[in-house]
Design a protein around this motif. Structure first.
Motif, short mmCIF file in Angstrom:
data_model
loop_
_atom_site.label_atom_id
_atom_site.label_comp_id
_atom_site.label_asym_id
_atom_site.label_seq_id
_atom_site.Cartn_x
_atom_site.Cartn_y
_atom_site.Cartn_z
N GLU A 24 0.83 -1.21 0.00
CA GLU A 24 0.00 0.00 0.00
C GLU A 24 0.87 1.26 0.00
OE1 GLU A 24 -3.19 0.13 2.92
OE2 GLU A 24 -3.39 -2.05 2.78
N ALA A 25 1.99 1.19 0.68
CA ALA A 25 2.92 2.33 0.71
C ALA A 25 3.46 2.61 -0.69
CB ALA A 25 4.06 2.07 1.69
N ILE A 26 3.81 1.56 -1.42
CA ILE A 26 4.31 1.74 -2.78
C ILE A 26 3.23 2.38 -3.66
CG2 ILE A 26 5.01 0.53 -4.89
CD1 ILE A 26 6.63 -1.35 -3.13
N GLU A 27 2.01 1.91 -3.52
CA GLU A 27 0.90 2.50 -4.29
C GLU A 27 0.73 3.98 -3.96
OE1 GLU A 27 -2.79 0.28 -4.03
OE2 GLU A 27 -1.69 -1.61 -4.14
N LYS A 28 0.75 4.32 -2.67
CA LYS A 28 0.57 5.71 -2.23
C LYS A 28 1.70 6.59 -2.77
CE LYS A 28 -1.04 9.01 0.57
NZ LYS A 28 -2.14 9.84 0.11
N VAL A 29 2.92 6.12 -2.67
CA VAL A 29 4.07 6.89 -3.17
C VAL A 29 3.94 7.11 -4.67
CG1 VAL A 29 6.57 6.78 -3.58
CG2 VAL A 29 5.64 6.16 -1.33
N THR A 30 3.56 6.08 -5.40
CA THR A 30 3.41 6.18 -6.86
C THR A 30 2.36 7.22 -7.23
OG1 THR A 30 4.11 3.87 -7.09
CG2 THR A 30 2.95 4.86 -8.96
N VAL A 31 1.24 7.23 -6.51
CA VAL A 31 0.17 8.20 -6.76
C VAL A 31 0.66 9.62 -6.50
CG1 VAL A 31 -2.04 9.05 -5.87
CG2 VAL A 31 -1.76 6.63 -6.39
N GLU A 32 1.36 9.82 -5.38
CA GLU A 32 1.85 11.17 -5.04
C GLU A 32 2.92 11.64 -6.02
OE1 GLU A 32 0.36 13.19 -3.06
OE2 GLU A 32 -1.00 11.67 -2.25
N LEU A 33 3.77 10.75 -6.48
CA LEU A 33 4.76 11.12 -7.50
C LEU A 33 4.07 11.56 -8.78
CD1 LEU A 33 7.37 8.25 -7.02
CD2 LEU A 33 7.83 10.70 -6.73
N LYS A 34 3.03 10.82 -9.16
CA LYS A 34 2.31 11.15 -10.39
C LYS A 34 1.67 12.53 -10.31
CE LYS A 34 -0.92 9.13 -13.67
NZ LYS A 34 -1.80 7.99 -14.01
N LYS A 35 1.19 12.92 -9.14
CA LYS A 35 0.59 14.24 -8.97
C LYS A 35 1.58 15.35 -9.26
CE LYS A 35 -2.84 12.94 -5.46
NZ LYS A 35 -3.22 13.07 -4.03
N GLU A 36 2.88 15.07 -9.06
CA GLU A 36 3.93 16.06 -9.33
C GLU A 36 4.58 15.85 -10.69
OE1 GLU A 36 4.88 18.83 -7.92
OE2 GLU A 36 3.48 18.71 -6.25
N GLY A 37 4.00 14.99 -11.52
CA GLY A 37 4.50 14.80 -12.89
C GLY A 37 5.55 13.73 -13.05
N PHE A 38 5.81 12.93 -11.99
CA PHE A 38 6.81 11.87 -12.07
C PHE A 38 6.15 10.53 -12.38
CE2 PHE A 38 8.87 15.00 -9.41
CZ PHE A 38 10.20 14.94 -9.78
N GLY A 39 6.73 9.80 -13.32
CA GLY A 39 6.32 8.43 -13.56
C GLY A 39 7.39 7.51 -13.00
N VAL A 40 7.00 6.29 -12.68
CA VAL A 40 7.97 5.31 -12.20
C VAL A 40 8.46 4.51 -13.40
CG1 VAL A 40 8.35 3.30 -10.73
CG2 VAL A 40 6.98 5.22 -9.89
N LEU A 41 9.72 4.74 -13.78
CA LEU A 41 10.31 4.05 -14.92
C LEU A 41 10.85 2.68 -14.55
CD1 LEU A 41 12.44 6.82 -16.70
CD2 LEU A 41 10.15 6.02 -17.27
N THR A 42 11.40 2.58 -13.34
CA THR A 42 11.99 1.31 -12.92
C THR A 42 11.51 0.95 -11.53
OG1 THR A 42 13.93 2.42 -11.98
CG2 THR A 42 14.11 1.69 -14.25
N ARG A 43 11.47 -0.33 -11.28
CA ARG A 43 11.15 -0.84 -9.95
C ARG A 43 12.07 -2.01 -9.68
NH1 ARG A 43 5.47 -2.70 -7.08
NH2 ARG A 43 6.47 -4.00 -5.49
N ILE A 44 12.87 -1.88 -8.64
CA ILE A 44 13.77 -2.95 -8.26
C ILE A 44 13.32 -3.47 -6.90
CG2 ILE A 44 16.16 -3.61 -7.74
CD1 ILE A 44 16.98 -1.11 -9.46
N ASP A 45 12.85 -4.70 -6.88
CA ASP A 45 12.45 -5.34 -5.64
C ASP A 45 13.68 -6.02 -5.07
OD1 ASP A 45 9.67 -4.62 -5.60
OD2 ASP A 45 9.36 -6.05 -7.23
#
Length: 129
Positions: free
Chosen positions: A12-33
């Motif tokens: 859920e934290a990852i989802e929340k962070v991704t949403v907040e980044l998107k609001k500022e114009g950032f997309g997530v290009l990479t994800r390293i687990d």
């Protein structure tokens, strides 16, 4: 960097962070687990820990056009890790500080991009907090 403790489980934290980044114009290009990579590659258990590579396309284009070496500092990393049951720690890079450390903030366009990216990422941190 900015650190924010979220009262959310890891996914859920990852989802929340991704949403907040998107609001500022950032997309997530990479994800390293990282935890999965450690398990697969070296057989080691590790707490849930993910590195998100966030990119603001317009800012990245401007910075790379001014100085191709900026690519070594891209994308902007955001980490999310499990710290306790139901809690996650988020760390967000300070883009401007990274550019200063790399000694490339003397170029006006690069400095402007670093400053804007830092402001946007700081707003993400404040929104999460």
């Amino acid at each position: 960097s900015h650190e924010v403790m979220l009262p959310l489980p890891f996914d859920e934290a990852i989802e929340k962070v991704t949403v907040e980044l998107k609001k500022e114009g950032f997309g997530v290009l990479t994800r390293i687990d990282v935890h999965k990579a450690f398990k697969e590659k070296i057989g080691v258990e590790f707490r849930n820990y993910t590195i998100l590579g966030a990119c603001h396309p317009k800012l990245a284009h401007k910075a790379l056009s001014a100085l191709p070496e900026v690519g070594l500092l891209l994308p902007c990393n955001v980490t999310v890790e499990s710290v306790e049951e139901g809690e996650s720690l988020v760390r967000i890079v300070d883009a401007g500080a990274m550019m200063r450390m790399a000694g490339i903030d003397e170029i006006a366009d690069v400095a402007a991009v670093g400053s804007e990216a830092s402001e946007r990422l700081e707003r993400v941190a404040k929104a999460l907090a």
